[in-house]
Scaffold this motif. Structure first.
Motif, PDB file in Angstrom:
ATOM      1  N   PRO A  78      18.106   0.063 -39.092  1.00 50.21           N
ATOM      2  CA  PRO A  78      17.713  -0.948 -38.462  1.00 50.21           C
ATOM      3  C   PRO A  78      17.582  -2.309 -39.661  1.00 50.21           C
ATOM      4  O   PRO A  78      17.919  -3.339 -39.084  1.00 50.21           O
ATOM      5  N   VAL A  79      17.286  -1.904 -40.727  1.00 49.33           N
ATOM      6  CA  VAL A  79      17.124  -3.159 -41.658  1.00 49.33           C
ATOM      7  C   VAL A  79      18.523  -3.765 -42.116  1.00 49.33           C
ATOM      8  O   VAL A  79      18.422  -4.753 -42.924  1.00 49.33           O
ATOM      9  N   ALA A  80      19.559  -2.871 -42.114  1.00 49.10           N
ATOM     10  CA  ALA A  80      20.730  -3.223 -42.634  1.00 49.10           C
ATOM     11  C   ALA A  80      21.097  -4.569 -42.167  1.00 49.10           C
ATOM     12  O   ALA A  80      21.553  -5.489 -42.872  1.00 49.10           O
ATOM     13  N   LEU A  81      21.191  -4.854 -40.766  1.00 47.66           N
ATOM     14  CA  LEU A  81      21.861  -5.986 -40.273  1.00 47.66           C
ATOM     15  C   LEU A  81      20.912  -7.182 -40.674  1.00 47.66           C
ATOM     16  O   LEU A  81      21.507  -8.325 -41.100  1.00 47.66           O
ATOM     17  N   PRO A  82      19.567  -7.199 -40.456  1.00 49.88           N
ATOM     18  CA  PRO A  82      18.712  -8.382 -41.142  1.00 49.88           C
ATOM     19  C   PRO A  82      19.156  -8.748 -42.539  1.00 49.88           C
ATOM     20  O   PRO A  82      18.960 -10.033 -42.913  1.00 49.88           O
ATOM     21  N   MET A  83      19.394  -7.703 -43.478  1.00 49.61           N
ATOM     22  CA  MET A  83      19.657  -7.930 -44.821  1.00 49.61           C
ATOM     23  C   MET A  83      21.020  -8.588 -44.882  1.00 49.61           C
ATOM     24  O   MET A  83      21.111  -9.674 -45.792  1.00 49.61           O
ATOM     25  N   ILE A  84      21.920  -8.055 -44.211  1.00 50.58           N
ATOM     26  CA  ILE A  84      23.250  -8.904 -43.975  1.00 50.58           C
ATOM     27  C   ILE A  84      23.331 -10.464 -43.761  1.00 50.58           C
ATOM     28  O   ILE A  84      23.418 -11.263 -44.143  1.00 50.58           O
ATOM     29  N   ILE A  85      22.428 -10.576 -42.475  1.00 52.20           N
ATOM     30  CA  ILE A  85      22.076 -11.853 -42.004  1.00 52.20           C
ATOM     31  C   ILE A  85      21.451 -12.814 -42.930  1.00 52.20           C
ATOM     32  O   ILE A  85      21.751 -14.080 -43.021  1.00 52.20           O
ATOM     33  N   VAL A  86      20.622 -12.375 -43.744  1.00 53.55           N
ATOM     34  CA  VAL A  86      19.991 -13.465 -44.743  1.00 53.55           C
ATOM     35  C   VAL A  86      20.875 -13.273 -45.980  1.00 53.55           C
ATOM     36  O   VAL A  86      20.885 -14.881 -46.511  1.00 53.55           O
ATOM     37  N   ALA A  87      21.652 -12.453 -46.285  1.00 56.94           N
ATOM     38  CA  ALA A  87      22.577 -12.464 -47.545  1.00 56.94           C
ATOM     39  C   ALA A  87      23.639 -13.581 -47.255  1.00 56.94           C
ATOM     40  O   ALA A  87      23.839 -14.516 -48.203  1.00 56.94           O
ATOM     41  N   LEU A  88      24.085 -13.643 -46.051  1.00 51.54           N
ATOM     42  CA  LEU A  88      25.228 -14.719 -45.882  1.00 51.54           C
ATOM     43  C   LEU A  88      24.698 -16.206 -46.006  1.00 51.54           C
ATOM     44  O   LEU A  88      25.624 -16.937 -46.837  1.00 51.54           O
ATOM     45  N   PRO A  89      23.613 -16.510 -45.487  1.00 56.70           N
ATOM     46  CA  PRO A  89      23.084 -18.020 -45.959  1.00 56.70           C
ATOM     47  C   PRO A  89      22.884 -18.181 -47.329  1.00 56.70           C
ATOM     48  O   PRO A  89      23.266 -19.447 -47.763  1.00 56.70           O
ATOM     49  N   LEU A  90      22.379 -17.206 -47.860  1.00 56.32           N
ATOM     50  CA  LEU A  90      22.238 -17.338 -49.420  1.00 56.32           C
ATOM     51  C   LEU A  90      23.618 -17.756 -50.195  1.00 56.32           C
ATOM     52  O   LEU A  90      23.712 -18.491 -51.052  1.00 56.32           O
ATOM     53  N   THR A  91      24.540 -16.759 -49.666  1.00 55.95           N
ATOM     54  CA  THR A  91      26.012 -16.999 -50.261  1.00 55.95           C
ATOM     55  C   THR A  91      26.580 -18.375 -50.135  1.00 55.95           C
ATOM     56  O   THR A  91      26.952 -19.125 -51.114  1.00 55.95           O
ATOM     57  N   SER A  92      26.197 -18.692 -48.932  1.00 54.26           N
ATOM     58  CA  SER A  92      26.713 -20.153 -48.676  1.00 54.26           C
ATOM     59  C   SER A  92      25.993 -21.411 -49.032  1.00 54.26           C
ATOM     60  O   SER A  92      26.596 -22.253 -49.626  1.00 54.26           O
ATOM     61  N   ALA A  93      24.797 -21.056 -49.333  1.00 55.57           N
ATOM     62  CA  ALA A  93      23.921 -22.028 -50.042  1.00 55.57           C
ATOM     63  C   ALA A  93      24.377 -22.317 -51.540  1.00 55.57           C
ATOM     64  O   ALA A  93      24.514 -23.461 -51.985  1.00 55.57           O
ATOM     65  N   ALA A  94      24.640 -21.180 -52.350  1.00 55.67           N
ATOM     66  CA  ALA A  94      25.010 -20.968 -53.564  1.00 55.67           C
ATOM     67  C   ALA A  94      26.285 -21.924 -53.621  1.00 55.67           C
ATOM     68  O   ALA A  94      26.535 -22.598 -54.727  1.00 55.67           O
ATOM     69  N   PHE A 130      33.150 -18.987 -45.989  1.00 54.51           N
ATOM     70  CA  PHE A 130      33.103 -17.558 -45.325  1.00 54.51           C
ATOM     71  C   PHE A 130      31.854 -17.001 -44.510  1.00 54.51           C
ATOM     72  O   PHE A 130      31.968 -16.732 -43.456  1.00 54.51           O
ATOM     73  N   PRO A 131      30.839 -17.442 -45.254  1.00 54.05           N
ATOM     74  CA  PRO A 131      29.505 -16.817 -44.509  1.00 54.05           C
ATOM     75  C   PRO A 131      29.115 -17.452 -43.125  1.00 54.05           C
ATOM     76  O   PRO A 131      28.638 -17.003 -42.338  1.00 54.05           O
ATOM     77  N   ILE A 132      29.697 -18.995 -43.076  1.00 58.46           N
ATOM     78  CA  ILE A 132      29.476 -19.859 -41.838  1.00 58.46           C
ATOM     79  C   ILE A 132      30.288 -18.952 -40.756  1.00 58.46           C
ATOM     80  O   ILE A 132      29.845 -18.908 -39.718  1.00 58.46           O
ATOM     81  N   VAL A 133      31.620 -18.791 -40.988  1.00 53.02           N
ATOM     82  CA  VAL A 133      32.485 -17.998 -40.181  1.00 53.02           C
ATOM     83  C   VAL A 133      31.912 -16.807 -39.785  1.00 53.02           C
ATOM     84  O   VAL A 133      31.805 -16.442 -38.578  1.00 53.02           O
ATOM     85  N   ALA A 134      31.647 -15.987 -40.568  1.00 49.37           N
ATOM     86  CA  ALA A 134      31.033 -14.743 -40.374  1.00 49.37           C
ATOM     87  C   ALA A 134      29.739 -14.675 -39.664  1.00 49.37           C
ATOM     88  O   ALA A 134      29.619 -13.758 -38.566  1.00 49.37           O
ATOM     89  N   LEU A 135      28.730 -15.495 -39.895  1.00 49.16           N
ATOM     90  CA  LEU A 135      27.571 -15.751 -39.017  1.00 49.16           C
ATOM     91  C   LEU A 135      27.878 -15.909 -37.623  1.00 49.16           C
ATOM     92  O   LEU A 135      27.300 -15.648 -36.547  1.00 49.16           O
ATOM     93  N   ALA A 136      28.811 -16.894 -37.489  1.00 47.16           N
ATOM     94  CA  ALA A 136      29.227 -17.614 -36.220  1.00 47.16           C
ATOM     95  C   ALA A 136      29.779 -16.470 -35.296  1.00 47.16           C
ATOM     96  O   ALA A 136      29.476 -16.019 -34.107  1.00 47.16           O
ATOM     97  N   LYS A 137      30.771 -15.479 -35.772  1.00 46.28           N
ATOM     98  CA  LYS A 137      31.176 -14.309 -35.253  1.00 46.28           C
ATOM     99  C   LYS A 137      30.154 -13.121 -34.866  1.00 46.28           C
ATOM    100  O   LYS A 137      30.256 -12.650 -33.865  1.00 46.28           O
ATOM    101  N   LEU A 138      29.214 -13.133 -35.698  1.00 48.42           N
ATOM    102  CA  LEU A 138      28.196 -11.933 -35.821  1.00 48.42           C
ATOM    103  C   LEU A 138      27.192 -12.308 -34.737  1.00 48.42           C
ATOM    104  O   LEU A 138      26.865 -11.512 -33.900  1.00 48.42           O
TER     105      LEU A 138
END
Length: 207
Positions: free
Chosen positions: A144-160, A188-196
């Motif tokens: 269950p913790v895998a998806l929240p980790m991915i959701i947090v990682a994507l915005p961090l990548t986009s911010a960088a 990429f993280p913005i598009v991925a988060l929108a689809k997710l």
């Protein structure tokens, strides 16, 4: 000859005894006739799923062309997320390779001490995005913790990526060598988060 019968609604139904007898003979002669009739009845009563929502159609009516007969289940969503996860894996590994090459001196932002300090100031943010993303992908959908980790990682990548682009824009530097990878990290993280989030909304409405 006719025989009055009562239907499911309690009203009298008129049917032909000869017709009913003929049907019974067909069923007795070939059991597949009964199975086919039962299958048609079950299909007529089957609910259809439209954009993640269940709508019961009256018996005898086919779903309209825009209605999908395949509900958005968690298994189906897992297959839909595979392109996002694969792209994220390649991005994070490339991100990690960049820092490995930087540590080894194979890649440099230049001899300017200020630029080097600026570049190293990203290491905490970048490693957090890489670590959360790779661990979330490695854990898989069963944790269950895998998806929240991915959701947090994507915005961090986009911010960088966005912070680097802002810096280059302020300095008026437009080298494609640095703009292209940072544009990818930002977009990429913005598009991925929108689809997710869209897939998660469909699962929520289907449940």
């Amino acid at each position: 000859m006719v025989t009055p019968l009562l239907g499911a609604d309690g009203r009298p139904v008129v049917t032909s005894t000869l017709s009913m007898t003929a049907k019974m003979r067909r069923i007795a002669a070939d059991p597949r006739v009964a199975l086919a009739a039962a299958g048609r009845k079950q299909h007529a009563q089957r609910p259809a799923v439209c954009r993640g929502r269940i709508a019961h159609l009256p018996a005898g009516r086919e779903p309209p062309p825009h209605v999908s007969e395949i509900p958005m289940t968690r298994t189906h969503s897992g297959r839909t997320l595979r392109p996002i996860k694969r792209t994220m894996l390649v991005t994070d590994l490339g991100f990690l390779a960049y820092w490995g090459a930087t540590v080894l001196g194979l890649i440099s932002v230049g001899s300017d001490e200020f630029l080097q300090q600026w570049n190293w100031s990203f290491i905490g943010l970048d490693l957090a995005a890489i670590g959360l993303g790779l661990v979330g992908l490695a854990l898989g959908p069963r944790r269950p913790v895998a998806l929240p980790m991915i959701i947090v990682a994507l915005p961090l990548t986009s911010a960088a990526g966005l912070m680097a682009l802002n810096f280059y824009l302020i300095r008026g530097e437009y080298s494609l060598m640095w703009w292209i990878p940072n544009l990818w990290l930002f977009a990429f993280p913005i598009v991925a988060l929108a689809k997710l989030f869209r897939i998660l909304a469909l699962i929520e409405s289907a449940d």
